[in-house]
Design an enzyme around this catalytic site. Structure first.
Site, short mmCIF file in Angstrom:
data_model
loop_
_atom_site.label_atom_id
_atom_site.label_comp_id
_atom_site.label_asym_id
_atom_site.label_seq_id
_atom_site.Cartn_x
_atom_site.Cartn_y
_atom_site.Cartn_z
N VAL A 52 71.23 46.30 39.85
CA VAL A 52 71.67 45.58 38.66
C VAL A 52 73.19 45.41 38.70
CG1 VAL A 52 71.74 45.59 36.13
CG2 VAL A 52 69.74 46.50 37.32
N ASP A 64 57.07 54.27 32.71
CA ASP A 64 58.12 54.85 33.55
C ASP A 64 59.33 55.26 32.72
OD1 ASP A 64 59.18 55.76 35.92
OD2 ASP A 64 59.97 53.81 36.54
#
Length: 504
Positions: A123, A270
């Site tokens: 990212v 998650d």
């Protein structure tokens, strides 16, 4: 190499009939631990060398603390921070291929250093050239998709080979789960649609401090979303600096995932601390009244929980809280598909069966006691039983168990610096919170059954239906009120404990 090490050097634990000194037993345990550690280190190095999907596999293993020996889990935890970043040149190629525009065309500012690197993607912080909006850009590593099918097939063949040599190795479900989950995670359009659905599901909950980044644009390998500042939810130093109460953070995380599990049936699977950020805010300007927002990230892995599963899972937890063995046995079979209800209950709650059986789960102030190592000391065949459970349960339950474990680890970290009694109360409150949502789920299902089974064609039938609905709601209201009062009492006790500790 790993299999041979286990075959040659992994000693059996002495049976109950064998006489063994404490020193000898400790020596055997040390030898077993050393083999676990060597094997885990070798596998970790191999996974790191191959990267991508293999790193993802190792990260999945690290979260299985209630299934695998601790040596494996702690060794694999290093893979959470051992991901290699793709070069800026490769990132630009992926963006051009997927979006049709280069970095310079899309962004007026693009930080070449990623703010986060994971096994499948990284990212970058950037500013959109067209709008001036600050964004986070998630870009898939260029080689992951190309080799993902081969990597998954390799893992499957490897697991099948190990199973053929060691029939007790029943972890084929892990490769099956990767085959199911990985294609979804590799298509970032799923991130966008999942995130937008979560926003829609929680839109009516103004009292929950949940924030999901705005999804701007998505292709298979590139996701552009609004940039949200914050830090990991388990960063106690950051929470203290901004006067954020860890107990409130824990409670709201629990509420969010209980809503997902029991109410919406759409579960983020998650929730490790890297995917749950805390963002400070002025509580006077918010609708939820807290001085923080919980930012939920990485929306690639979700599971849809059917109404039937949610109901049976709620009944299972309700039976556990009551310590009703017959009901636990019945609902465990319904939920897990196995007859090993005592071990399944232990995995689900983190407590030994003796605590559950004594009807003390909703009252115990003992810390979570279950660990695979402690059970193996007393039951040498426990690993085989656990693998039997995991090989038998529905695939969706595997991810629910994984989610439970990750949330439990977050709670442990949030209360790590608190007095032992406060930590124990935090665990108990999490069970009380689950009980509340179980009661609501069961109440609503039973109300639906009453409405379905009783006709409204006559005044008598309608009156009977209304009486049963009222009794159903009142009975659950009394139980839920008792839970709420008990939770409030624990909070008051914690306040006194903290005050007394600070004065010492």
């Amino acid at each position: 190499m790993v299999a041979w090490d286990y075959y040659r050097n992994f000693p059996d634990l002495p049976s109950e009939d064998e006489v063994c000194s404490n020193e000898e037993q400790q020596r055997i345990l040390n030898m077993r631990s050393a083999v676990h550690l060597r094997a885990a280190e070798k596998v970790k190095n191999a996974l790191m060398k191959n990267g991508g999907v293999y790193i993802k596999l190792g990260q999945h293993i690290s979260a299985m603390q209630y299934v695998l020996p601790m040596e494996w889990c702690t060794t694999m935890q290093a893979l959470q921070d051992q991901n290699t970043a793709s070069s800026l040149e490769d990132v630009d190629k992926v963006i051009k291929a997927d979006v049709g525009r280069s970095i310079d065309d899309l962004f007026s500012l693009f930080d070449p250093k990623p703010i986060g690197v994971a096994s499948l993607a990284q990212v970058h912080r950037a500013v959109l050239r067209d709008t001036g909006e600050e964004v986070a850009v998630k870009v898939q590593h260029p080689m992951v998709r190309r080799y993902s099918d081969i990597d998954i097939a390799t893992v499957t063949v490897m697991f099948e080979f190990i199973h053929s040599v060691f029939p007790d190795f029943k972890f084929m479900w892990l490769s099956a789960e990767m085959q199911n989950s990985l294609p979804q995670e590799l298509d970032f359009r799923n991130d966008k649609s999942n995130a937008e659905r979560v926003v829609w599901e929680f839109a009516k909950y103004s009292g929950i401090p949940l924030t999901v980044p705005k999804m701007i644009q998505a292709s298979e390998r590139v996701l552009i979303m609004g940039y949200v500042n914050g830090r990991r939810c388990d960063d106690l130093g950051f929470l203290r600096k901004h006067s954020i109460d860890p107990e409130s953070v824990s409670r709201e995380i629990g509420r969010i995932f209980a809503e997902m599990t029991f109410v919406h049936g759409f579960l983020h699977c998650d929730p490790h601390p890297g995917n749950l950020f805390v963002r400070p805010c002025d509580k006077q300007t918010t609708t939820h009244g807290y001085n923080f927002d919980l930012v939920l990230l990485d929306h690639g892995l979700y599971r849809q929980l059917s109404p039937r599963f949610r109901y049976e899972y709620a009944e299972m937890w309700h039976a556990l809280m009551k310590g009703d063995e017959e009901q636990i046995k019945y609902w465990s079979r319904k939920v897990s598909g196995t007859d090993l209800y005592q071990l399944f209950s232990t995995i689900l709650t983190g407590q030994h069966w003796t605590t559950i059986e004594s009807k003390a789960l909703s009252q115990t102030t003992s810390a979570a006691q279950f660990s695979l190592d402690s059970l193996m000391d007393r039951q040498p065949d426990i690993l085989q039983q656990i693998t039997e459970i995991l090989a038998s349960v529905p695939p969706v339950l595997l991810l629910v168990l994984k989610t439970n474990d990750l949330l439990r680890m977050i709670d442990m970290k949030l209360f790590a610096d608190q007095p032992p009694t406060v930590r124990q109360h935090a665990q108990l409150r999490s069970w009380l919170r689950i009980s509340h949502y179980c009661l609501v789920t069961i109440r609503d299902i039973r109300a639906a059954n009453i409405n379905h089974n009783l006709s409204r064609s006559s005044i008598a039938q309608n009156a009977k239906r209304l009486v049963q609905l009222t009794v159903n709601r009142l009975s659950f209201w009394f139980m839920d009120t008792a839970l709420s009062l008990y939770s409030t009492l624990l909070s008051i006790k914690d306040l006194f404990i903290r005050t007394r500790t600070s004065l010492i």
